[in-house]
Each structure stands twice: as C-alpha cells, then as structure tokens.
Write a protein that holds these residues in place. Structure first.
Motif, PDB file in Angstrom:
ATOM      1  N   PHE A  13      39.533  64.363  43.861  1.00 48.75           N
ATOM      2  CA  PHE A  13      39.734  62.907  43.605  1.00 48.75           C
ATOM      3  C   PHE A  13      38.570  61.959  43.715  1.00 48.75           C
ATOM      4  N   LYS A  14      38.459  61.107  42.653  1.00 52.00           N
ATOM      5  CA  LYS A  14      37.606  60.204  42.880  1.00 52.00           C
ATOM      6  C   LYS A  14      38.191  58.881  42.246  1.00 52.00           C
ATOM      7  N   ASP A  15      37.683  57.787  43.175  1.00 50.70           N
ATOM      8  CA  ASP A  15      38.109  56.175  42.918  1.00 50.70           C
ATOM      9  C   ASP A  15      36.893  55.494  42.842  1.00 50.70           C
ATOM     10  N   ARG A  16      36.960  54.210  42.271  1.00 47.81           N
ATOM     11  CA  ARG A  16      35.982  53.260  42.405  1.00 47.81           C
ATOM     12  C   ARG A  16      36.597  51.777  42.039  1.00 47.81           C
ATOM     13  N   PHE A  17      36.522  51.068  42.949  1.00 45.87           N
ATOM     14  CA  PHE A  17      36.727  49.855  42.886  1.00 45.87           C
ATOM     15  C   PHE A  17      35.257  48.635  42.679  1.00 45.87           C
ATOM     16  N   GLU A  18      35.285  47.698  41.919  1.00 47.91           N
ATOM     17  CA  GLU A  18      34.176  46.893  41.716  1.00 47.91           C
ATOM     18  C   GLU A  18      35.026  45.516  41.447  1.00 47.91           C
ATOM     19  N   ARG A  19      34.246  44.435  42.247  1.00 49.87           N
ATOM     20  CA  ARG A  19      34.153  43.214  41.847  1.00 49.87           C
ATOM     21  C   ARG A  19      32.724  42.406  41.735  1.00 49.87           C
ATOM     22  N   ASN A  20      32.206  42.097  40.316  1.00 54.91           N
ATOM     23  CA  ASN A  20      31.078  41.757  40.290  1.00 54.91           C
ATOM     24  C   ASN A  20      31.115  40.083  40.027  1.00 54.91           C
ATOM     25  N   SER A  21      31.819  39.442  40.707  1.00 56.87           N
ATOM     26  CA  SER A  21      32.104  38.069  40.790  1.00 56.87           C
ATOM     27  C   SER A  21      32.373  37.413  42.114  1.00 56.87           C
ATOM     28  N   VAL A  22      31.843  36.378  42.442  1.00 54.95           N
ATOM     29  CA  VAL A  22      32.418  35.750  43.642  1.00 54.95           C
ATOM     30  C   VAL A  22      33.359  34.499  43.406  1.00 54.95           C
ATOM     31  N   TYR A  23      33.338  34.205  42.112  1.00 53.20           N
ATOM     32  CA  TYR A  23      34.234  32.982  41.900  1.00 53.20           C
ATOM     33  C   TYR A  23      35.041  33.401  40.440  1.00 53.20           C
ATOM     34  N   GLU A  24      36.015  33.182  40.428  1.00 55.34           N
ATOM     35  CA  GLU A  24      36.696  33.460  39.384  1.00 55.34           C
ATOM     36  C   GLU A  24      37.954  32.051  39.206  1.00 55.34           C
ATOM     37  N   HIS A  29      29.794  39.773  46.296  1.00 55.89           N
ATOM     38  CA  HIS A  29      30.325  41.156  45.251  1.00 55.89           C
ATOM     39  C   HIS A  29      30.857  42.053  46.122  1.00 55.89           C
ATOM     40  N   TYR A  30      31.474  43.125  45.545  1.00 54.76           N
ATOM     41  CA  TYR A  30      32.122  44.205  46.170  1.00 54.76           C
ATOM     42  C   TYR A  30      31.985  45.452  45.480  1.00 54.76           C
ATOM     43  N   MET A  31      31.883  46.775  46.151  1.00 59.91           N
ATOM     44  CA  MET A  31      32.182  47.798  45.311  1.00 59.91           C
ATOM     45  C   MET A  31      32.441  48.970  46.393  1.00 59.91           C
ATOM     46  N   PHE A  32      33.571  49.938  46.291  1.00 59.76           N
ATOM     47  CA  PHE A  32      33.509  50.994  47.026  1.00 59.76           C
ATOM     48  C   PHE A  32      33.785  52.083  46.147  1.00 59.76           C
ATOM     49  N   PHE A  55      35.567  40.886  35.672  1.00 62.36           N
ATOM     50  CA  PHE A  55      35.043  40.576  36.945  1.00 62.36           C
ATOM     51  C   PHE A  55      35.477  41.593  38.104  1.00 62.36           C
ATOM     52  N   MET A  56      36.457  42.259  37.657  1.00 57.81           N
ATOM     53  CA  MET A  56      37.095  43.145  38.700  1.00 57.81           C
ATOM     54  C   MET A  56      37.600  44.500  38.019  1.00 57.81           C
ATOM     55  N   TRP A  57      37.365  45.484  38.689  1.00 59.58           N
ATOM     56  CA  TRP A  57      38.208  46.828  37.977  1.00 59.58           C
ATOM     57  C   TRP A  57      38.343  47.965  39.036  1.00 59.58           C
ATOM     58  N   TYR A  58      39.340  48.746  38.653  1.00 64.35           N
ATOM     59  CA  TYR A  58      39.522  49.865  39.315  1.00 64.35           C
ATOM     60  C   TYR A  58      39.656  51.160  38.561  1.00 64.35           C
ATOM     61  N   GLU A  59      39.085  52.434  38.798  1.00 68.35           N
ATOM     62  CA  GLU A  59      39.250  53.531  38.250  1.00 68.35           C
ATOM     63  C   GLU A  59      39.652  54.696  39.125  1.00 68.35           C
ATOM     64  N   ALA A  60      40.365  55.827  38.626  1.00 68.69           N
ATOM     65  CA  ALA A  60      40.624  56.977  39.467  1.00 68.69           C
ATOM     66  C   ALA A  60      40.612  57.993  38.577  1.00 68.69           C
ATOM     67  N   SER A  61      40.243  59.124  39.244  1.00 71.91           N
ATOM     68  CA  SER A  61      40.757  60.375  38.488  1.00 71.91           C
ATOM     69  C   SER A  61      41.068  61.778  39.403  1.00 71.91           C
ATOM     70  N   PHE A  62      41.586  62.593  38.918  1.00 71.51           N
ATOM     71  CA  PHE A  62      41.958  63.965  39.628  1.00 71.51           C
ATOM     72  C   PHE A  62      41.593  64.958  38.706  1.00 71.51           C
TER      73      PHE A  62
END
Length: 98
Positions: free
Chosen positions: A58-69, A9-12, A42-49
C-alpha cells in the motif's frame, strides 16, 4: 468558500507492506484513490494497492503545495480529507488456498 492559510507547504508519503501467511492468497484489493482539483491543484491525495504473490504493498501520498488558497480552498480540502478517510474503510480480502 472561505480562504485557507497554512504556515508551510506539506507532503507525506507512506508505504506499508503486508506479507500473507503461507497458504493464503489475495482475493480482492481496494481500487486506487486519486483526488486532483483543477489544472494546477494546490492539494492532492493518491493511493494504491498492489499485490504480487504473497505480498501486498500500500502506498499513499498527500501534498499541499500552497500556503494560501483564497477561493476554492475549503471545498478542495474537505474533498481530499474525505477521500483519504474513505480509503481506510475499504477491505483487503484474502482467502485460504486449498
């Protein structure tokens, strides 16, 4: 669609703060960006100013909560990556106050 597999899984999250020079103000900021797919993405991105006084955050976040799709993975992946890349092309416009 082709299936996708990741090793984990991955998140930043990023936060960047810009302090405007004295005598300048924000004229316009890019809008918010958000990408969700389905009821349980299973994957999303959001950002704001956000601007307050002489500070822009500025804030952003990327998240992938699955290893197989298996089915929709590639299309969602491409859409999410493209959306985050488009945000980098947007302008923050400031102007000098009189």
């Amino acid at each position: 669609d082709l299936p996708l597999f990741w090793g984990s899984h991955y998140m930043f999250e990023n936060t960047a703060t810009i302090k405007l020079p004295e005598g300048f103000k924000v004229k316009s900021l890019p809008g918010q960006a958000r990408s969700f797919q389905g009821a349980k993405p299973f994957m999303w991105y959001e950002a704001s100013f956000v601007a307050k006084d002489d500070i822009i955050v500025f804030k952003d976040r990327f998240e992938r909560n699955s290893v197989y799709e298996p089915t929709r993975g590639y299309q969602v992946y491409i859409k999410t990556i493209k959306e985050s890349a488009q945000l980098a092309k947007k302008w923050i416009v400031v102007e000098k106050e009189n």
